[in-house]
Every structure is written in C-alpha cells, then in structure tokens.
Write a protein that holds these residues in place. Structure first.
Motif, short mmCIF file in Angstrom:
data_model
loop_
_atom_site.label_atom_id
_atom_site.label_comp_id
_atom_site.label_asym_id
_atom_site.label_seq_id
_atom_site.Cartn_x
_atom_site.Cartn_y
_atom_site.Cartn_z
N GLY A 150 41.52 36.83 44.57
CA GLY A 150 41.54 38.22 44.13
C GLY A 150 40.47 38.60 43.13
N LEU A 151 39.74 37.60 42.62
CA LEU A 151 38.66 37.89 41.67
C LEU A 151 37.28 37.74 42.30
N ALA A 152 37.23 37.54 43.60
CA ALA A 152 35.96 37.25 44.27
C ALA A 152 35.22 38.51 44.70
N ARG A 153 35.73 39.66 44.32
CA ARG A 153 35.05 40.92 44.61
C ARG A 153 34.47 41.50 43.33
N PRO A 154 33.49 42.39 43.46
CA PRO A 154 32.98 43.07 42.26
C PRO A 154 34.14 43.72 41.50
N THR A 155 34.18 43.48 40.20
CA THR A 155 35.37 43.81 39.41
C THR A 155 35.01 44.52 38.12
N ALA A 156 35.84 45.50 37.76
CA ALA A 156 35.78 46.13 36.44
C ALA A 156 37.08 45.84 35.72
N LEU B 155 43.09 40.41 21.39
CA LEU B 155 42.34 41.16 22.40
C LEU B 155 41.07 40.45 22.82
N ALA B 156 40.27 40.00 21.86
CA ALA B 156 38.99 39.38 22.20
C ALA B 156 39.18 38.09 22.99
N ALA B 157 40.20 37.30 22.64
CA ALA B 157 40.46 36.07 23.38
C ALA B 157 40.92 36.37 24.80
N ALA B 158 41.82 37.34 24.97
CA ALA B 158 42.28 37.71 26.30
C ALA B 158 41.13 38.23 27.16
N ALA B 159 40.25 39.03 26.55
CA ALA B 159 39.10 39.55 27.28
C ALA B 159 38.19 38.40 27.74
N ALA B 160 37.99 37.41 26.88
CA ALA B 160 37.15 36.27 27.25
C ALA B 160 37.74 35.51 28.44
N VAL B 161 39.05 35.29 28.42
CA VAL B 161 39.70 34.59 29.52
C VAL B 161 39.52 35.36 30.82
N CYS B 162 39.75 36.66 30.79
CA CYS B 162 39.64 37.48 32.00
C CYS B 162 38.21 37.54 32.52
N LEU B 163 37.26 37.79 31.64
CA LEU B 163 35.88 37.93 32.07
C LEU B 163 35.33 36.63 32.64
N TYR B 164 35.67 35.51 32.01
CA TYR B 164 35.17 34.24 32.52
C TYR B 164 35.86 33.81 33.80
N ALA B 165 37.12 34.21 33.99
CA ALA B 165 37.78 33.95 35.27
C ALA B 165 37.04 34.67 36.39
N SER B 166 36.66 35.93 36.13
CA SER B 166 35.90 36.68 37.12
C SER B 166 34.51 36.08 37.32
N ALA B 167 33.86 35.72 36.23
CA ALA B 167 32.51 35.16 36.35
C ALA B 167 32.51 33.90 37.20
N ARG B 168 33.53 33.06 37.02
CA ARG B 168 33.63 31.83 37.82
C ARG B 168 33.85 32.15 39.29
N ALA B 169 34.75 33.08 39.56
CA ALA B 169 35.04 33.44 40.95
C ALA B 169 33.82 34.06 41.63
N ARG C 145 30.76 33.43 41.13
CA ARG C 145 29.69 32.45 41.36
C ARG C 145 29.87 31.68 42.65
N ARG C 146 31.08 31.72 43.20
CA ARG C 146 31.34 30.94 44.42
C ARG C 146 30.58 31.56 45.59
N PRO C 147 30.08 30.71 46.51
CA PRO C 147 29.29 31.23 47.64
C PRO C 147 30.05 32.24 48.49
N GLU C 148 31.38 32.09 48.56
CA GLU C 148 32.15 32.98 49.43
C GLU C 148 32.50 34.31 48.79
N ALA C 149 32.12 34.49 47.51
CA ALA C 149 32.45 35.74 46.81
C ALA C 149 31.82 36.93 47.53
N ALA C 150 32.62 37.96 47.75
CA ALA C 150 32.16 39.12 48.50
C ALA C 150 31.19 39.94 47.68
N ARG C 151 30.20 40.50 48.34
CA ARG C 151 29.26 41.40 47.68
C ARG C 151 29.55 42.82 48.14
N PRO C 152 29.18 43.80 47.32
CA PRO C 152 29.44 45.19 47.72
C PRO C 152 28.62 45.59 48.93
#
Length: 273
Positions: free
Chosen positions: A209-215, A250-264, A266-273
């Motif tokens: 669910g994080l493999a798409r462009p995300t806000a 807040l800052a710690a939660a934001a870091a966890v969320c943003l890095y989870a998305s960043a990792r997803a 980076r995967r080759p199968e991540a969808a592009r817009p």
C-alpha cells in the motif's frame, strides 16, 4: 575581501540601517512583505549559498577567520550586530538575509513528486522544521505548510530544518482541504497519520500500500488532524506501538511514516504515476 571590509572601514553595528532592516525579518509581517528571511550559523549559510538564495551575508571578524570559504562576500559586523540579528543564545557569527524559495502547489506537482509531506495546522516551529528536515532526508519532492500552519521561514523552523529549507519545493497553502484535493487529482494517494487510524502502517507496507506516489498528512501534536482532513484522506494510518509507550511524538511518527514510504518507493515494483 568585500568592499565593506576595506582597511579603515568600520564594521556595521546594531545601529547601522542595513542591520536594522535585516533585524525586522524576525517578524513574520516583514518576512511576508519582503519575501526575505534570516538564516544563521555556518551550516544554514552554506546551504543558502549553494541554493543561490543569499541576498546579504553578515559576519564577524572571528567568523571570517573560521569560515573563509563562506565569507568572501560578507559584510563585516560587530559582535553586537550579530547578537541583534541572531536568535540563538550563542551566535556563531554568521547571519544571512535570504530570498524565500517557496513555490505554488501546482508547480511542485508538475514535477511529479513521488513523496510529499503536508504539515496541516502545525504551529510549533521546532516540530515543523524537524519534519521538513526528515522529509528532505527521506526524499520528499515537496513539503506543504497547509492551513493555519507556522511560517516555514520562522527562525526556529529554519534552524530545526538544518538547511533543508533550501532543498525541497516548499509550498504554503492556506486551504488545506483544497491542497488535499489537488494532491489526489495529481495521482497521489493521501494518507493521514493519526494515532486512531483504522489502518496499521506495518500492514499497509506489507501489502504494497505504500508503493504508489504518496502524500502524508501530519497534524499538530496537541490536536491532531482536523476531521475534514481525516475524512478527505484515502486512508487513516496509525504507527504500531510494540512496547508500552502511550504514543510517539509528532516528529518521530512523521519520520517512521516517511521512511516507510521511502523504502517502499525504492523497490523496483513500485508504481509510478
């Protein structure tokens, strides 16, 4: 050596008109009217120079000796002038007047960012600057200060960003709900970070669910996200707590969320817009 530093030319003091004018940038009204802001310390000045954002640089004689690579075009000032310009208890002798680098949301979205952080109604400048820095580190293409959020060019926010205020597309949008709609229309999945979310971040990551462009939407630490923004998001996501802590800040939660998305993403199968 700049023209302000010729032998026999006295350094500017806190009473020099250009120093007085720069000091006014401590006020948001003056920052908004001039589209200028202050950045202090060698790290911020270095990033400002790299971004070609510096309008004028003030430096003490000691700072010139310690940072000759930064102060070639600096205006020499007294320690008293730097104390008036700086907001820290122990100034490091460098303060730059910088051009604001903000962009409109449509212009940021035209670059097809794959990760965006939205700071909705976040009023604390330290939290805001830290999230801006984290978003930059995680590879976010834009950071949106939405609704009645703190000024990203507030001195404390600039310092907390550690130079990242010069790195990412920085957007200010007073209508947070309209900004969310624009993000959706441009193909981004909008995720609201909330401790009461019905979707677990780990489960979302494990199922792709994080493999798409995300806000990501982040609200204030005291009040969270407004109900209208929670309803507008595609999903409401909670960070799992595996230990006994009641919550993350807040800052710690934001870091966890943003890095989870960043990792997803980076995967080759991540969808592009």
């Amino acid at each position: 050596m700049s023209h302000e530093q010729r032998p026999g030319v006295a350094p500017f003091t806190e009473r020099t008109p250009r120093v007085i004018a720069a000091r006014r940038l401590h006020r948001r009204r003056d920052r908004d009217e001039t589209s200028l802001f202050l950045a202090e310390g060698p790290q911020a000045v270095r990033e400002a120079i790299a971004a070609q954002a510096v309008k004028e640089l003030f430096a003490t004689a000691d700072a010139e000796q310690r940072h000759p690579e930064l102060t070639r075009d600096a205006t020499l000032v007294t320690d008293g002038a730097i104390a008036a310009l700086a907001e820290t208890v122990a100034p490091q002798g460098l303060v730059a007047v910088c051009h604001q680098q903000g962009v409109r949301l449509p212009d940021a979205l035209a670059k097809k960012p794959r990760l965006v952080a939205v700071l909705a109604e976040i009023r604390d400048p330290g939290n805001a600057g830290t999230i801006l820095r984290t978003a930059d580190a995680a590879g976010a293409g834009a950071v949106v200060f939405a609704g009645d959020a703190v000024d990203p060019y507030n001195g404390k926010c600039v310092r907390a960003s550690a130079g990242s205020v010069f790195h990412t597309d920085l957007v200010r949008d007073g209508d947070a709900l309209a900004a969310v709609q624009q993000l959706k229309e441009n193909g981004l999945t909008v995720l609201a970070a909330t401790g009461y979310g019905d979707t677990d971040l780990d489960d979302l990551a494990d199922t792709g669910g994080l493999a798409r462009p995300t806000a990501w939407l982040f609200g204030s630490e005291a009040h969270g996200l407004p109900d209208a923004l929670l309803a507008a998001a595609d999903r409401r996501v909670r960070v799992p707590l595996h230990g006994r802590a009641e919550s993350l800040n807040l800052a710690a939660a934001a870091a966890v969320c943003l890095y989870a998305s960043a990792r997803a993403l980076r995967r080759p199968e991540a969808a592009r817009p």
